[in-house]
Design a protein around this motif. Structure first.
Motif, mmCIF file in Angstrom:
data_model
loop_
_atom_site.group_PDB
_atom_site.id
_atom_site.type_symbol
_atom_site.label_atom_id
_atom_site.label_comp_id
_atom_site.label_asym_id
_atom_site.label_seq_id
_atom_site.Cartn_x
_atom_site.Cartn_y
_atom_site.Cartn_z
ATOM 1 N N PRO A 224 -12.421 37.027 -40.628
ATOM 2 C CA PRO A 224 -12.583 37.431 -39.306
ATOM 3 C C PRO A 224 -13.277 38.843 -39.140
ATOM 4 N N ARG A 225 -13.501 39.609 -40.326
ATOM 5 C CA ARG A 225 -14.022 40.973 -40.244
ATOM 6 C C ARG A 225 -15.472 40.548 -39.890
ATOM 7 N N LEU A 226 -16.030 39.462 -40.077
ATOM 8 C CA LEU A 226 -17.627 39.148 -39.758
ATOM 9 C C LEU A 226 -17.778 39.229 -38.154
ATOM 10 N N PRO A 243 -20.162 44.524 -39.949
ATOM 11 C CA PRO A 243 -19.482 45.734 -40.693
ATOM 12 C C PRO A 243 -18.946 45.384 -42.173
ATOM 13 N N GLY A 244 -19.415 46.219 -43.258
ATOM 14 C CA GLY A 244 -18.993 45.959 -44.532
ATOM 15 C C GLY A 244 -19.450 44.781 -45.252
ATOM 16 N N CYS A 245 -20.082 43.673 -44.550
ATOM 17 C CA CYS A 245 -20.638 42.730 -45.129
ATOM 18 C C CYS A 245 -22.233 42.494 -45.462
ATOM 19 N N VAL A 246 -22.629 43.846 -45.982
ATOM 20 C CA VAL A 246 -24.106 43.834 -46.448
ATOM 21 C C VAL A 246 -24.795 42.931 -47.133
ATOM 22 N N GLY A 295 -11.865 41.771 -56.515
ATOM 23 C CA GLY A 295 -11.341 41.265 -55.157
ATOM 24 C C GLY A 295 -12.329 40.136 -54.809
ATOM 25 N N GLU A 296 -11.894 39.687 -53.493
ATOM 26 C CA GLU A 296 -12.951 38.529 -52.980
ATOM 27 C C GLU A 296 -14.249 39.091 -52.284
ATOM 28 N N CYS A 297 -14.223 40.214 -51.907
ATOM 29 C CA CYS A 297 -15.493 40.634 -51.305
ATOM 30 C C CYS A 297 -16.651 40.763 -52.622
ATOM 31 N N LEU A 299 -16.586 38.719 -55.373
ATOM 32 C CA LEU A 299 -16.759 37.419 -55.613
ATOM 33 C C LEU A 299 -17.865 36.855 -54.454
ATOM 34 N N CYS A 300 -17.656 37.375 -53.333
ATOM 35 C CA CYS A 300 -18.459 36.711 -52.166
ATOM 36 C C CYS A 300 -19.902 37.308 -52.545
ATOM 37 N N ALA A 301 -20.028 38.663 -52.634
ATOM 38 C CA ALA A 301 -21.201 39.251 -52.959
ATOM 39 C C ALA A 301 -21.918 38.392 -54.250
#
Ligand code: SF4
Length: 328
Positions: A224-226, A243-246, A295-297, A299-301
């Protein structure tokens, strides 16, 4: 279920450039001297400000890269903000451009006349790896003389930086030697480090790490942060950055509109199914994890870097591509 859209903007920043005189270890944007030398134009700045104002934003900050690498460009940005009715909260600077007090005071007075009444001045060991502290102190002194507001980020580090020679730069290893092992790990809790960009490379190894399979087992099934709009950014290319998902962007012209699956497959997948969903898509294209993850961020990157370099044309929302290709 209605298609997701970014309909209201709270507060955020305009990114003037990704090129920077520094390459800080915590930089969310992976800015550095190696990045595209472009600087935002007055027209692009006006279009960004107008789009943000249309969605309810009334004030913004200005950051980079380093906005003061081009003082004339920054003045054009401030004129565009005034023209579009956006108040400027502060301009971020790393002070690398400081040469002498008089010319700096003159420049600050010009910026004040154009609507900038505060500088966020970076004060931390990360910048001190590239910028002698004497330059930072020079800008602080010039602000006091010009009556420019000062937003020191982060004053808590002032004394420990100032104990080292201010005429030269100091590596993070030197800080560990000077202040003890664990200094870098400790800095995380004293500085608002967002785990994206270069911060993942620097702090990932200092955190508990798991295999991709373990991360996927516990990762949230949605991001949801997206859709958060408190501290968004919009860059010189007209890309909106959540925010935070560069590295994940929405085109300016799509703000306020439903984000169609065909245009935003990564965004939509992360929103609907989280990192596990993105992993499925990347695995279909041959993604294989090559390390453990903090963490997931993290791995997401890594998944996004794989997609951005394997099939850039299929995922234009993974932008700017340099975020994934320069610095790695
Ligand atoms: S997992 Fe990815 S999309 Fe979700 S919050 Fe982290 S970086 Fe953003």
């Amino acid at each position: 279920m209605p298609e997701p859209a970014i309909t209201r903007l709270q507060s955020g920043g305009l990114i003037t450039n990704y090129v920077c005189s520094s390459a800080c270890a915590h930089c969310s944007y992976r800015s550095s001297p190696k990045r595209d030398k472009a600087y935002i134009t007055a027209d692009e700045a006006a279009a960004n400000f107008a789009a943000c104002r249309r969605l309810g934003c009334r004030s913004m900050h200005i950051g980079g890269g380093e906005p003061l690498l081009r003082p004339e460009g920054l003045k054009d940005v401030l004129r565009a903000a005034r023209q579009e009715g956006i108040a400027i909260e502060y301009v971020e600077t790393n002070s690398s451009w400081f040469k002498d007090l008089d010319t700096t005071v003159d420049l600050l007075k010009e910026l004040q006349q154009l609507g900038c009444d505060t500088l966020l001045i970076s004060i931390d060991p990360f910048h001190n790896e590239f910028i002698p502290f004497a330059k930072v102190k020079g800008v602080l002194q010039a602000c006091r003389r010009a009556g420019m507001g000062i937003f020191p980020w982060v004053m808590e580090f002032y004394d420990e930086i100032n104990r080292l020679d201010d005429q030269t730069v100091h590596s993070l290893e030197e800080y560990e030697k000077a202040y003890g092992p664990g200094y870098l790990a400790d800095v995380q809790s004293r500085y608002w480090v967002t785990m994206c960009g270069r911060a993942v490379d620097t702090f990932g190894p200092l955190r508990a790490r798991q295999s991709a399979a373990e991360v996927l087992r516990t990762a949230p099934r949605s991001c949801p942060r997206l859709l958060g709009t408190g501290h968004f950014h919009i860059d010189l290319y007209g890309n909106y950055v959540p925010p935070g998902c560069v590295g994940l962007t929405v085109r300016r012209e799509d703000l306020g509109k439903p984000l169609a699956e065909e245009n935003y497959p990564v965004f939509r997948t992360l929103l609907a199914r989280g990192v596990p969903g993105l992993h499925e898509s990347a695995a279909e294209l041959g993604y294989q994890p090559t390390r453990e993850f903090a963490g997931e961020c993290d791995l997401c990157a890594d998944l996004r870097a794989f997609l951005a370099t394997t099939a850039p044309d299929r995922f234009p929302e993974l932008a700017p591509v340099e975020f994934y290709t320069v610095d790695r």
